[in-house]
Design an enzyme around this catalytic site. Structure first.
Site, PDB file in Angstrom:
ATOM      1  N   SER A  11       0.873  -0.969   0.011  1.00 17.42           N
ATOM      2  CA  SER A  11      -0.113  -0.181  -0.203  1.00 17.42           C
ATOM      3  C   SER A  11       0.941   1.281   0.190  1.00 17.42           C
ATOM      4  O   SER A  11       0.455   2.416  -0.397  1.00 17.42           O
ATOM      5  CB  SER A  11      -0.946   0.070   1.273  1.00 17.42           C
ATOM      6  N   CYS A  73       2.716  -7.067   1.244  1.00 21.10           N
ATOM      7  CA  CYS A  73       2.039  -6.419   2.320  1.00 21.10           C
ATOM      8  C   CYS A  73       1.233  -7.470   3.073  1.00 21.10           C
ATOM      9  O   CYS A  73       0.790  -8.557   2.417  1.00 21.10           O
ATOM     10  CB  CYS A  73       1.030  -5.401   1.702  1.00 21.10           C
TER      11      CYS A  73
END
Ligand code: DGL
Length: 266
Positions: A11, A73
């Site tokens: 992100s 992530c």
């Protein structure tokens, strides 16, 4: 195939911890990094949205002809790994969770393990589930620490503000009495020294970046996909340009980064 790049996404800047370890272990690989800064933090988003964002990034990296894709992530690894594995025909997809589970299972014998991560990661229960599958006697204590990733993204680490926030989270009774702590978010290696200080170095801190890089190195060499010769420059993309991202990436890779903003489907 070997000369094609490896795609990595997160992100925001957290995945750079993984990208950096990958480039250390595999210095001849060209990396294409995507930071979905427009949608940060993933940890606060619904499962459907995290899947949607991840699929869009997957198609972008596929178009860039990546030979392998790393979901750098934890939130996306917990929620979107299975779906990406399903849609990727012959591109190997790696998450940042399985290599850590593997390492714990083979090399350590901890009785009580703590996990900290975003709300999405902790809510998914993925670490608990996978650790218990390997050893049903282990005790897992999980805590979501949602302020940490945005705090790090804003450059607040190794200072008084971060110390206070970290201390407030880690003194939570729900995570007391652990002998190892998994940093279940790729942003957290940036505050690893502060976390270690909180525990006065008395517990093992498991940082996925190096573990994941080693795991992928072995897998790509088994698949005969490892580039062992020429090297060309990495590419960095974000969905929303920020100067702080460009600065952090340049610090990580010790060279000036030309960060490009790119608009994906949503
Ligand atoms: N770096 C991401 C992770 O590992 C998350 C930060 C966020 O976007 O919430 O979960």
């Amino acid at each position: 195939m070997k000369h094609l790049p490896i795609g990595i996404f997160d992100s925001g800047i957290g995945g750079l911890t993984v990208a950096n370890a990958v480039s250390k272990y595999m210095p001849y690989e060209r990396l294409i990094y995507f930071g979905d800064t427009k949608h940060l933090p993933y940890g606060e988003k619904s499962e459907d949205l995290i899947k949607e964002f991840s699929k869009n990034i997957y198609y972008f990296l596929k178009e860039k002809k990546c030979k392998a894709i790393i979901i750098a992530c934890n939130s996306a690894s917990s929620i979107a790994y299975e779906i990406l594995k399903k849609i990727s025909e012959n591109i190997p997809i790696y998450n940042v969770i399985d290599p850590v589970i593997d390492k714990i299972n083979h090399e350590y014998n901890y009785k009580t393990i703590g996990v900290i991560g975003t709300k999405a990661t902790i809510r998914s229960g993925v670490y608990k589930k996978k650790l218990l599958e390997k050893n049903k006697h282990v005790i897992i204590k999980s805590l979501s620490t949602p302020l940490l990733a945005p705090m790090i993204e804003e450059g607040f680490f190794n200072q008084e503000i971060s110390r206070v926030v970290i201390e407030n989270y880690l003194k939570n009774p729900g995570i007391k009495g652990i002998s190892a702590l998994i940093l279940g978010c790729t942003h957290y290696p940036l505050i690893q020294s502060e976390i270690r200080k909180f525990y006065s170095s008395k517990i093992k801190i498991l940082n996925s970046a190096e573990i994941v890089a080693k795991y992928i190195y072995n897998d790509l060499s088994n698949l005969n996909l490892l580039n062992t010769t020429s090297k060309s420059t990495h590419e960095f993309y974000v969905s929303n340009y920020t100067e702080s991202f460009e600065k952090s990436a340049s610090i990580f890779f010790k060279t000036n980064i030309n960060l490009k903003e790119i608009k994906l489907a949503i």
